[in-house]
Design an enzyme around this catalytic site. Sequence first.
Site, PDB file in Angstrom:
ATOM      1  N   THR A  37       0.867  -1.182   0.000  1.00 64.69           N
ATOM      2  CA  THR A  37       0.000   0.000   0.000  1.00 64.69           C
ATOM      3  C   THR A  37       0.901   1.228   0.000  1.00 64.69           C
ATOM      4  OG1 THR A  37      -0.183  -0.241   2.415  1.00 64.69           O
ATOM      5  CG2 THR A  37      -2.004  -1.052   1.082  1.00 64.69           C
ATOM      6  N   LYS A  90       4.552  -8.699   3.711  1.00 64.86           N
ATOM      7  CA  LYS A  90       3.173  -8.223   3.649  1.00 64.86           C
ATOM      8  C   LYS A  90       2.389  -9.162   2.725  1.00 64.86           C
ATOM      9  CE  LYS A  90       0.820  -3.798   3.927  1.00 64.86           C
ATOM     10  NZ  LYS A  90       0.963  -2.337   3.816  1.00 64.86           N
ATOM     11  N   GLU A 130       3.381  -4.936  16.838  1.00 65.13           N
ATOM     12  CA  GLU A 130       2.987  -3.831  15.968  1.00 65.13           C
ATOM     13  C   GLU A 130       1.566  -3.415  16.330  1.00 65.13           C
ATOM     14  OE1 GLU A 130       3.304  -5.593  12.089  1.00 65.13           O
ATOM     15  OE2 GLU A 130       1.672  -7.023  12.449  1.00 65.13           O
TER      16      GLU A 130
END
Length: 300
Positions: free
Chosen positions: A35, A150, A182
């Site tokens: 992204t 990812k 995270e």
Amino acid sequence: MATIQQPLVIINGDIDSSISVFNRALQFGDGVFETLLLLNEHIPLWQYHRTRLLHSLKQLDIVLDEQRLDADYQTLLQLVKNTPELSNGCVKIIVSRGQSQRGYVATNTFSTLIFEVFADESLPNNHSSDLHLALSDVQLARQPLLAGIKHLNRLEQVLARQQLPEHCDEALMLDTDNCLIEAISANVFFHREGQWHTPSLQYSGVTGIMRQLLIEQWLPNTNIGQFTLQDLWQADQLFLCSSLRGIQAVNRVSLSVEQQQELLGGSHSIDKTFIIDNHIRQLQAQYKNFLNNYECNSTT
């Protein structure tokens, strides 16, 4: 009522929005994604994302021709330039292993490459109001073969987002050993005893682009290690970072009574507040200048 700009979708170089039901992204989550921040028709962190994407594909043994990636990227930029409504927002890149009709074995060597563009004038918003976080009850599995990547398997994050309390902006996530990893959609930095720290992503989590940029550019002495919630409760500052949202300061983390008893032994308060001093504001300003300088250099 304002008109909502429909996303632009490019699949294997063509404007399209349909893939086969046999695509392995749909069948198995067999692929990776990125992204990216789209700012005034440019993608400032493209080289960082490109490098991570190719590394992730190599880790999963998915073949993608770099020339094909770069050609489709240039096609994307030209289409964005010709569509002013899409000049700011988010670009999502998805690469899957391609198609196969049944079973885990991949018989097709032609990967699927997808670019999606979403208009969003609010990005980046690292100077928006400071965040109030929860602690998710969803724990991240420890899998070193997938750590840092990812990949398309995001059910842990989906569950965590569905359970996020309405009064909270984000949630911290621990792994199954109760190590801080995270947030749902961001990496974590905290300040304690005069030093910045960020969790190791050796066993789980995503190696974020903003995390990398911060360590390389502005926080080179960051301590990367294994931390628990007790370590975070001894910190005085905390911020989240991501490619889309930039650097976002956190002013409070709230636990449930059950979380406090299990993870802190009932010896600390349920709510932990953090100061937000000039150091975090300076980091936000440095990132803003980084984006502005990129924009200036791209137009000269």
